[in-house]
Each structure stands twice: as C-alpha cells, then as structure tokens.
Design an enzyme around this catalytic site. Structure first.
Site, PDB file in Angstrom:
ATOM      1  N   GLY A 173       8.132 -55.565 -40.609  1.00 11.04           N
ATOM      2  CA  GLY A 173       8.807 -56.691 -39.992  1.00 11.04           C
ATOM      3  C   GLY A 173       8.891 -56.575 -38.488  1.00 11.04           C
ATOM      4  N   PRO A 232       8.119 -54.195 -33.032  1.00 14.53           N
ATOM      5  CG  PRO A 232       5.946 -53.389 -32.968  1.00 14.53           C
ATOM      6  CD  PRO A 232       7.157 -53.556 -32.116  1.00 14.53           C
ATOM      7  CE  LYS A 233      13.656 -53.246 -40.671  1.00 13.75           C
ATOM      8  NZ  LYS A 233      13.228 -52.097 -41.497  1.00 13.75           N
ATOM      9  CD1 TRP A 234       8.362 -49.008 -34.919  1.00 14.25           C
ATOM     10  CD2 TRP A 234       6.425 -48.332 -35.806  1.00 14.25           C
ATOM     11  NE1 TRP A 234       7.400 -49.191 -33.970  1.00 14.25           N
ATOM     12  CE2 TRP A 234       6.199 -48.791 -34.480  1.00 14.25           C
ATOM     13  CE3 TRP A 234       5.360 -47.856 -36.556  1.00 14.25           C
ATOM     14  CZ2 TRP A 234       4.929 -48.768 -33.912  1.00 14.25           C
ATOM     15  CZ3 TRP A 234       4.100 -47.842 -35.982  1.00 14.25           C
ATOM     16  CH2 TRP A 234       3.890 -48.289 -34.670  1.00 14.25           C
TER      17      TRP A 234
END
Length: 347
Positions: free
Chosen positions: A183, A31-33
């Site tokens: 994202g 996951p894109k934090w």
C-alpha cells in the site's frame, strides 16, 4: 548516550489516497513496506532493534546490527521496516515467508538464515540524532534530517522514497504491490512524532472473494466457533486452505456452531471428523485442530492481498453467498498482480 526506544507511531486505514489539502499543512506520501516494524537505536558503540510489540529483534538480525555499526555515521534513533527481498536480479520482491523464518530460537539457525536470506532496513523516520530529540519536530524537519543522515549509505540500509504528488502515490499503490509492498502511507508534514497514536493514514487494496467454508476451530473459551477456515479450488479440483476469518461476536460464535452443525462431517459412529492445519513455529503449543465441514457453504470475504496461495493479512467476513456453487470458488477469480522489481522501488 543511550536512546529510549518509544512505541512506534501508527496509521489508520482510509479507503483512498487523500488529497494534500485534506490535512492542514499538507501530506507526504511513501510506499508501505510489508515487513517487521523496526526501531533502530545506535549509540555509537552498540545497536538495539525494537519492534512494534516491544519485542527485541536484535538477536534475529545480526547482519543489520553489523551494517548499522559499520555504516551509520553518528548516533541516531531510526524508525523503519525490516524486510527480506528474494528472487533473481530484475525479478526480486519482498518475501514474507522468508522474513518470518528469521524469528528462530536457535542461534545457529539465525546465523545461517542471516547469510542465506539477509534482511534490509528501509528507514522512513528519524526520532533522534546525536543528543537531539527530534520527536517534537514536524515530520518535514525529521525527513530533511533523515535524508542528510542516510545520504549515500549502501545496501542493506535504505531510505524510503517520498512524494507530495497524490497521483504518483496512486500509481505506487498499483505498481508496487507487484514487488510485495502492501500500500501507501500518507503523513502530515507538520505533525510531531506521536508514539502509539494513529496519526498517519494507510491505504491498502480492498478486494473480495467468494470462498468455501471447509471447517472451523472451536473458540479458545471452549464454547462456540473461534474461526472459520476458508478454501478455494485449484485448477485440478483440489480444495486448498487459504486462511480463516474470526471476527465474530460472542453471540454469533454460538449461533454459527448450530448453523453449521448439519454440514459437520462424521464417522460411522456419528462423531465429528477433525483435521489439523499446518503447524509452524508460531503455532507451537497451540491447538491447530478443526472440525471438518462438507464443502457446501459459500461466503464472501474482504482481503487485501495473497501471499503464495494464502491470504496474507486479516480477512473480514462480508456476507454469506447461498447463490454460489462451491465448485465455482476457485483461484481464477482472484486478481493477478503484475510483477514489479523491488530494486526499482528502492532506487
């Protein structure tokens, strides 16, 4: 032992989740934090937190310093994300506004916010462990070491999840946005850590919206248009500022001032009417005034997500829309993202 905090490795944008065989050695997805990039150096006695822009973040997050001193089992250099979750149990999501409030010059304010809106750290890479420099090692090796280091550590220190399944990564792209994430990132499994190089891949949502030009700021050079302010109509008919677009060439900046001149609102003496956008600590000392335009011109912009009632990230100009009625440019055209509990992402 003292660690030198490097410039972080970066990612380049790609339009879709890449297949594993598109890169030699395969890919790992995560996951894109959506937070502040943080590199945490723990030498066994002290903690230092660096940022992507080389600005020290240590003083702004005393609760993370305390947690690292208490929980990290040995000296290490971590790469990850600082984020602030808010909301009730079962309905928590990342809160960008609460996170940005944490950057404050007053120590008393920092201490109060550390208690009221505590941050967490999500680790996704390990650059050193003890006296071993892991940056030359392939990502898979670094990830294996990171999992052993972080195993069992409680909140506020977390290990991001990963997968090698691109279909699961695509599902995360859709679901996790509802928790405030923005994202998915794909990392080559065999690649060494490359400071300041765009060797990873980031996949974010790409959306468009028709918005109204409600004003413009003059360029900082004093000549031409600096940024075009954007508006959307609310359900009760109010035009609400949702952000700005500014990526225009120098030539186009000058042309736009002439093109928009017929729309400039003027007073009884024919002077342009100006307004001011909301000020924040980030705009301290900056000119936030703008030239007001009659809301008659529509443009299409590309954006990735909304934060509250404003575009969260950089907005790109797509095209002018002379066929659109400005009053039709309302919030109801925007995609509504289903809520998702950030604790389920961390689980």
């Amino acid at each position: 032992m003292r660690y030198e905090i490097p410039a972080p490795m970066l990612a380049k944008a790609v339009p879709a989740v890449p297949e594993p065989d598109s890169v030699a050695g395969g890919l790992s997805y995560e996951p894109k934090w959506d937070g502040f990039r943080g590199l945490i150096a723990f030498d066994g006695n002290a903690v230092e937190i660096g940022s992507r822009g080389a600005k020290p973040l240590t003083r702004y997050f005393p609760e993370l310093v305390e947690a690292c001193l208490r929980l990290l089992p040995e000296p290490c250099l971590l790469d990850g994300e600082i984020a602030v979750p808010t909301g009730s149990p079962g309905h928590r999501r990342l809160d960008w506004e609460a996170l940005t409030q944490r950057i404050h010059p007053a120590a008393s304010r920092v201490a109060r916010l550390a208690a009221e809106t505590p941050a967490m750290f999500i680790a996704y890479d390990l650059l050193a462990r003890g006296d071993r420099d892991l940056q030359p090692a392939p990502f898979q090796t670094r990830r294996d070491e990171l999992e052993r280091l972080m195993s069992g550590l409680p909140h506020p220190l977390h290990l991001t999840r990963t997968t090698r399944d691109p279909d699961l990564a695509r599902r995360w792209l859709d679901e996790f946005e509802g928790a405030g994430l923005d994202g998915v990132v794909a990392k080559p499994l065999t690649q060494a850590y490359a400071p300041n190089k765009r060797t990873m891949f980031k996949i974010k949502h790409a959306r468009t919206a028709d918005v109204v030009a409600l004003g413009y700021r003059v360029h900082k050079s004093g000549s031409g248009l600096g940024s075009l302010l954007l508006g959307l109509y609310t359900a009760d008919g109010r035009l609400h500022n949702v952000g700005a677009v500014s990526a225009f060439s120098n030539e186009r900046r000058l042309e736009l001032v002439d093109e928009l001149a017929p729309l400039v609102e003027t007073d009884a003496e024919g002077r342009a009417i100006t307004g001011e956008t909301d000020k924040s600590r980030f705009s301290a000392g900056k000119d936030v005034s703008f030239v007001r335009l009659r809301p008659e011109r529509v443009l299409e912009v590309r954006y990735d997500q909304l934060e509250g009632a404003r575009f969260r990230h950089t907005v790109q100009f797509e095209r002018w829309r002379p066929d659109r009625d400005p009053r039709s440019c309302a919030f109801d055209q925007l995609e509504v993202v289903s809520a998702f509990d950030v604790d389920r992402v961390l689980a």
